[in-house]
Design a protein around this motif. Structure first.
Motif, short mmCIF file in Angstrom:
data_model
loop_
_atom_site.label_atom_id
_atom_site.label_comp_id
_atom_site.label_asym_id
_atom_site.label_seq_id
_atom_site.Cartn_x
_atom_site.Cartn_y
_atom_site.Cartn_z
N SER A 233 0.99 -1.12 -0.12
CA SER A 233 0.14 -0.02 0.13
C SER A 233 0.74 1.28 -0.01
N ALA A 234 2.31 1.18 0.61
CA ALA A 234 2.92 2.47 0.28
C ALA A 234 3.11 2.61 -0.97
N ALA A 235 3.30 1.68 -1.81
CA ALA A 235 3.40 1.85 -3.28
C ALA A 235 2.31 1.84 -4.08
N GLY A 236 1.17 2.26 -3.36
CA GLY A 236 -0.10 2.41 -4.16
C GLY A 236 -1.10 1.30 -4.61
N LEU A 237 -0.41 0.07 -4.02
CA LEU A 237 -1.10 -1.28 -4.60
C LEU A 237 -1.84 -1.92 -3.26
N GLU A 238 -2.92 -2.47 -3.79
CA GLU A 238 -3.74 -3.28 -2.69
C GLU A 238 -3.25 -4.75 -2.74
N ILE A 239 -3.36 -5.36 -1.63
CA ILE A 239 -2.91 -6.78 -1.69
C ILE A 239 -4.23 -7.58 -1.73
N SER A 240 -4.26 -8.75 -2.30
CA SER A 240 -5.21 -9.52 -2.32
C SER A 240 -5.33 -10.98 -2.21
#
Ligand SMILES: [Zn+2]
Length: 422
Positions: A233-240
């Motif tokens: 999320s620090a790099a703007g991505l959601e984990i799934s």
């Protein structure tokens, strides 16, 4: 550790340079650093076209196990990324600078990406994800003496699939991924250019919640999720983790009835369509398929007889994925397969394991809201939700008492001497 980045044709090359503290750290570590470069062919995408935060994240995932106390990233990242990444990194810190003029990465795109391995778990994940998912398969170039034969298994599957040549597994000794999510690095680096906003993994119930291992893990509130969720999320991505609430039994059910089923092969030793039938994954899969389709013609006896890997894995205490092995044995007629008796006597066959063909619904929190409903609907076509009672079997999972019991110890010693009689 100092990392630099260069471009050679279509390859992006990460160069790792160790410092004193890294060598000290590695000298007491179980894993070694055997190479210093990792090449990734992104099909013509240039370094300058990739948001620096995505490069920063990839560098962390690549170097995580090798760093002593300082990591110097190859690019200047955003202030926000630097601060948030350092807030979660405890064994070392990022010591390179940020650039206040760089805005944090915030993807405009919303497509889901999937770090795709071709095995049953990530095929099951793909089967329940939206149709616009981009599966990215990391293709490891074959080197001499390698025991793997990757044979790029996916080309035409009706998805916008990408096969990316990447040799980063050779950084590590023994060969393998240098961190839990490192196989997503090609996908992370491609995410901006493909409009991807979330990164999915084929992590299943056993790995996330600990069932089949000694104890239950409260995964969604645990340290693994906090660490990797924060980094992404620090790099703007959601984990799934779309199949985080589905067990190995569940993924076998999904893959068995999904049009993508033919594609799935968890064995990485054999060739496409020809699993080796000697490795632990092959054994576990065949044992489970005998439980799910009784009467199937499977030569488990010769696998047990001829594969030292299978014997070693079955001699482990607990056995890896013991829950799945137990589930399978409970559903196999031992009268027809008497050579499985010693294995059965080693297992806690009184366990109530019907939960393994059901979905653990609290895991929905591991799926981005944007496509959560879609995944839930898809999963419900393959399996029921766990009841409250089944959830509590999972949430109270603890193998200690059984593993300490005389019955289990006796079963273990009989099983481990059994190989000589086979
Ligand atoms: Zn195999």
């Amino acid at each position: 550790m100092r990392v630099s980045l260069s471009q050679e044709g279509e390859d992006i090359i990460f160069q790792l340079e160790t410092e004193e503290a890294d060598l000290e750290h590695l000298s007491s570590s179980k894993i070694g650093l055997s190479g210093t470069t990792a090449k990734i062919n992104l099909g013509g995408i240039k370094i300058d076209d990739i948001h620096p935060d995505l490069i920063g994240l990839s560098t962390i995932l690549m170097c995580h196990q090798f760093v002593g106390n300082e990591l110097h990233l190859p690019v200047l990242v955003s202030e926000e990324f630097l601060e948030r990444a350092n807030s979660i990194l405890s064994k070392y810190k990022i010591c390179s600078e940020s650039n206040p003029e760089i805005a944090a990465n915030s993807p405009i795109g919303t497509r889901p990406g999937l770090a795709f391995s071709g095995g049953a778990d990530s095929t099951a994940a793909l089967s329940v994800m939206p149709g616009n998912t981009v599966p990215v398969f990391m293709n490891r170039p074959i080197r001499e003496g390698s025991m793997y034969d990757s044979d790029a298994p996916i080309k035409k599957i009706g998805y916008d699939v990408r096969v990316i040549d990447c040799d980063l597994e050779y950084l590590r000794e023994p060969v393998g991924f240098p961190s839990d999510l490192a196989h997503a690095i090609p996908l992370i680096l491609l995410s901006e250019s493909m409009g991807i906003g979330s990164i999915a993994f084929g992590t299943i119930l056993e790995s996330a919640y600990g069932i089949g291992h000694e104890h239950y893990i409260d995964y969604q509130n645990g340290s693994h999720m906090r660490f990797y969720g924060t980094l992404l999320s620090a790099a703007g991505l959601e984990i799934s983790l779309p199949v985080g609430g589905v067990s190995e039994v569940g993924t076998a059910i999904i893959v068995g009835s999904s049009p993508l089923g033919e594609l799935a092969q968890s064995c990485i030793r054999g060739k496409k369509g020809l699993p080796c039938m000697r490795c632990w994954k092959c054994f576990r899969k065949e044992l489970l398929s005998l439980a799910l389709s009784p009467g199937k013609d499977i030569d488990l006896l010769s696998m047990m007889r001829n594969s030292s890997e299978v014997q070693i894995k079955l001699s482990a205490y607990p056995i890896s994925h013991e829950n799945v092995v137990t589930y399978s044995i409970q559903r196999i007629d031992i009268g027809e397969y008497p050579f499985l008796r010693a294995l059965r006597n080693r297992l806690d066959t009184k366990l109530e394991l019907s939960l393994l063909d059901c979905w653990y619904s609290p895991s929905k929190i591991l799926i981005p809201e944007r496509y959560r409903m879609h995944v839930m609907e898809k999963i419900s076509k393959f399996m029921k939700r766990m009841s409250k009672e089944q959830e509590s079997v999972l949430e109270n999972w603890n193998m200690d008492d059984y593993l300490l019991s005389e019955e289990a110890k006796k079963g273990h010693s009989q099983l481990t001497t059994y190989w000589q009689d086979l």
